[in-house]
Design a protein around this motif. Structure first.
Motif, PDB file in Angstrom:
ATOM      1  N   THR A  54      43.698  43.976  28.994  1.00  0.00           N
ATOM      2  CA  THR A  54      44.828  44.558  28.274  1.00  0.00           C
ATOM      3  C   THR A  54      45.178  43.753  27.029  1.00  0.00           C
ATOM      4  O   THR A  54      45.539  44.315  25.987  1.00  0.00           O
ATOM      5  N   GLN A  55      45.063  42.422  27.100  1.00  0.00           N
ATOM      6  CA  GLN A  55      45.335  41.605  25.921  1.00  0.00           C
ATOM      7  C   GLN A  55      44.322  41.886  24.811  1.00  0.00           C
ATOM      8  O   GLN A  55      44.674  41.916  23.636  1.00  0.00           O
ATOM      9  N   GLU A  56      43.070  42.104  25.179  1.00  0.00           N
ATOM     10  CA  GLU A  56      42.065  42.455  24.181  1.00  0.00           C
ATOM     11  C   GLU A  56      42.380  43.803  23.547  1.00  0.00           C
ATOM     12  O   GLU A  56      42.160  44.004  22.351  1.00  0.00           O
ATOM     13  N   GLN A 131      52.680  37.885  15.029  1.00  0.00           N
ATOM     14  CA  GLN A 131      52.051  38.530  16.174  1.00  0.00           C
ATOM     15  C   GLN A 131      52.150  37.626  17.414  1.00  0.00           C
ATOM     16  O   GLN A 131      52.359  36.419  17.307  1.00  0.00           O
ATOM     17  N   PRO A 132      52.004  38.225  18.627  1.00  0.00           N
ATOM     18  CA  PRO A 132      52.083  37.411  19.848  1.00  0.00           C
ATOM     19  C   PRO A 132      51.100  36.238  19.816  1.00  0.00           C
ATOM     20  O   PRO A 132      49.910  36.421  19.544  1.00  0.00           O
ATOM     21  N   PRO A 137      43.961  33.786  19.374  1.00  0.00           N
ATOM     22  CA  PRO A 137      42.570  33.349  19.614  1.00  0.00           C
ATOM     23  C   PRO A 137      41.612  34.510  19.860  1.00  0.00           C
ATOM     24  O   PRO A 137      40.402  34.372  19.672  1.00  0.00           O
ATOM     25  N   ILE A 138      42.139  35.658  20.288  1.00  0.00           N
ATOM     26  CA  ILE A 138      41.304  36.844  20.505  1.00  0.00           C
ATOM     27  C   ILE A 138      41.101  37.590  19.194  1.00  0.00           C
ATOM     28  O   ILE A 138      40.014  38.104  18.912  1.00  0.00           O
ATOM     29  N   MET A 139      42.148  37.652  18.376  1.00  0.00           N
ATOM     30  CA  MET A 139      42.093  38.398  17.118  1.00  0.00           C
ATOM     31  C   MET A 139      41.123  37.790  16.108  1.00  0.00           C
ATOM     32  O   MET A 139      40.375  38.508  15.438  1.00  0.00           O
ATOM     33  N   GLY A 276      54.037  45.001  16.610  1.00  0.00           N
ATOM     34  CA  GLY A 276      53.774  43.679  17.167  1.00  0.00           C
ATOM     35  C   GLY A 276      55.046  42.900  17.431  1.00  0.00           C
ATOM     36  O   GLY A 276      55.101  42.090  18.363  1.00  0.00           O
ATOM     37  N   TRP A 277      56.081  43.155  16.627  1.00  0.00           N
ATOM     38  CA  TRP A 277      57.374  42.500  16.864  1.00  0.00           C
ATOM     39  C   TRP A 277      58.010  42.981  18.167  1.00  0.00           C
ATOM     40  O   TRP A 277      58.795  42.268  18.781  1.00  0.00           O
TER      41      TRP A 277
END
Length: 456
Positions: A54-56, A131-132, A137-139, A276-277
């Motif tokens: 889900t984070q991806e 952004q969170p 690190p994924i982005m 994203g906020w």
């Protein structure tokens, strides 16, 4: 409802537009099929990433939204080729078409360099966009992979606009479909680590996209050089030279469409920053709804691309009456497509989220966001048709101002008001889109009618 009423009114003029419906349909369907391939790819990417993590999915939402802004804008720059090809083809100047394609590749390569440099600066600023933190690190690696693939988008669409301009829409369709199939297969191997491949997750989806884009450029270039029908154009390409006149003309037509489409896409893509906020759940639901909304937009685009080609051809022949009829017939067909594509989304609104994720919060939020999605379909069809009709007659400069008013003065501030200030969250952000798209459609339509009246 507006779509249905307008279509009923048009039934009484069917005989006037019958031949235009048939020609636009034959020309537009291969483009639509190619776009459906893009839709399947986007669905597959989102679905496969969502079931991996889900984070991806949330990280992909933000990065893809930013890239969509620049990819669609850059594709808009390639649209400057269409009226030039259409006008030359309408006059039978095939070698001139080949020459203008060479200059278009040069112009689009220059644009690619500028965009890659700008996007790299944006990459360096990701930490400051609110952004969170857990998603950064994924982005970042996914962002860099997509950045490398950006020039291939411009090069492929140069060949595609050439083929569409000469009414050969089938070759780009097959290249798009095969490229998307390659991407889906690559996703399976590289996201999940199937058949001994490394499990790369979101980065695997990025590499798969890169390989597919390289393949599509290679395939389009091969057909252009070796295709029997393209022989006369290839000769014009080889004999032609890069020159200031064609380069300036391509920039004159390309940059206004670049900014027009860029501002339209910004009303969606820059909204991702606001989303994203709100949080990770909102970002995930936003990504799913962006994927769904592409179903309608890309189908509309297929038919409106046919409008641009046919309008350009009739303008090249100085046939003003059929310039108007080609645009109107395209609008009628797009309204019908709006009904066909959007109603199933409404009926299945409670199930759509389940196709992409198991999170009940995301599924519920997707169902709520379908309501403002339905509200903007008429405006989206209107602006898509008449922006392309203006592109077909080469009257593109006013679209920049109209897009700025519609999307920056109206849509983005309204989205911030409803979504952030009033606290309606993701649904509030999406409530702004019907305002911006409908205003844009009205302004483009009025400008087209005024410009056509001056062609007499």
């Amino acid at each position: 409802m507006l779509d249905f009423i307008y279509l009923c009114m048009m039934i009484f003029q069917y005989s006037l537009y019958k031949s235009h419906y048939k020609s636009s349909f034959i020309l537009g369907v291969p483009i639509i099929i190619g776009q459906i391939g893009n839709i399947v790819l986007s669905f597959a990417d989102t679905l496969m990433i969502g079931h991996h993590d889900t984070q991806e999915l949330a990280a992909a939402s933000f990065v893809n939204s930013i890239f969509n802004l620049f990819i669609l804008s850059s594709v808009g720059f390639t649209y400057g080729l269409t009226p030039l090809v259409g006008g030359l083809e309408g006059c039978g100047n095939h070698r001139g078409v080949g020459k203008i394609v060479k200059n278009s590749l040069g112009a689009n390569s220059a644009v690619a360099i500028v965009l890659v440099a700008f996007m790299f600066l944006l990459f360096m600023s990701l930490d400051y966009l609110g952004q969170p933190t857990e998603l950064l690190p994924i982005m970042k690696p996914y962002f860099l992979i997509l950045l490398f693939s950006l020039p291939f988008v411009l090069w492929f669409n140069t060949f595609k606009q050439f083929a569409d301009g000469i009414t050969d829409t089938r070759i780009p369709m097959w290249i798009l479909l095969s490229g998307n199939l390659l991407n889906i297969i690559g996703n399976y191997f590289l996201i999940y680590g199937a058949c001994g491949f490394p499990e790369l997750g979101l980065n695997g989806a990025g590499f798969s996209t890169l390989f597919a884009r390289i393949y599509m450029v290679a395939a389009a270039g091969f057909f252009f050089m070796r295709g029997r029908r393209y022989k006369v154009y290839w000769e014009g390409f080889r004999m032609g030279h890069l020159n200031k006149k064609d380069f300036l003309e391509l920039n004159r037509l390309g940059w206004p469409v670049f900014f027009q489409i860029g501002m339209e896409t910004a009303s969606f893509s820059l909204s991702s920053i606001m989303v994203g906020w709100i949080g990770t759940i909102a970002l995930a639901a936003h990504q799913i709804m962006l994927t769904v909304s592409q179903v309608c937009y890309l189908v509309y685009y297929g038919m409106s691309a046919a409008v641009a080609v046919r309008v350009a051809h009739f303008k090249g022949q100085h046939d003003v009456a059929n310039v108007k009829r080609a645009a109107n017939a395209g609008f009628h067909l797009i309204l019908l497509l709006a009904i066909v594509t959007s109603l199933p989304v409404f009926v299945l609104r409670n199930q759509i989220g389940l196709w992409f994720t198991e999170s009940p919060d995301v599924v519920q939020l997707v169902a709520l966001t379908v309501i403002p999605f339905m509200a903007y379909q008429f405006g989206d069809g209107l602006q898509c048709t008449f922006s392309n009709a203006l592109r077909g007659i080469g009257d593109v400069k006013p679209m920049v101002l109209y897009a700025f008013i519609s999307y920056f003065v109206v849509s983005l501030p309204v989205g911030y008001l409803f979504g952030i200030v009033l606290g309606y969250g993701l649904v509030g952000v999406w409530c702004a889109f019907p305002f911006g798209l409908t205003i844009a459609g009205i302004l483009y339509c009025l400008r087209f009618r005024k410009s056509v009246s001056l062609l007499h």
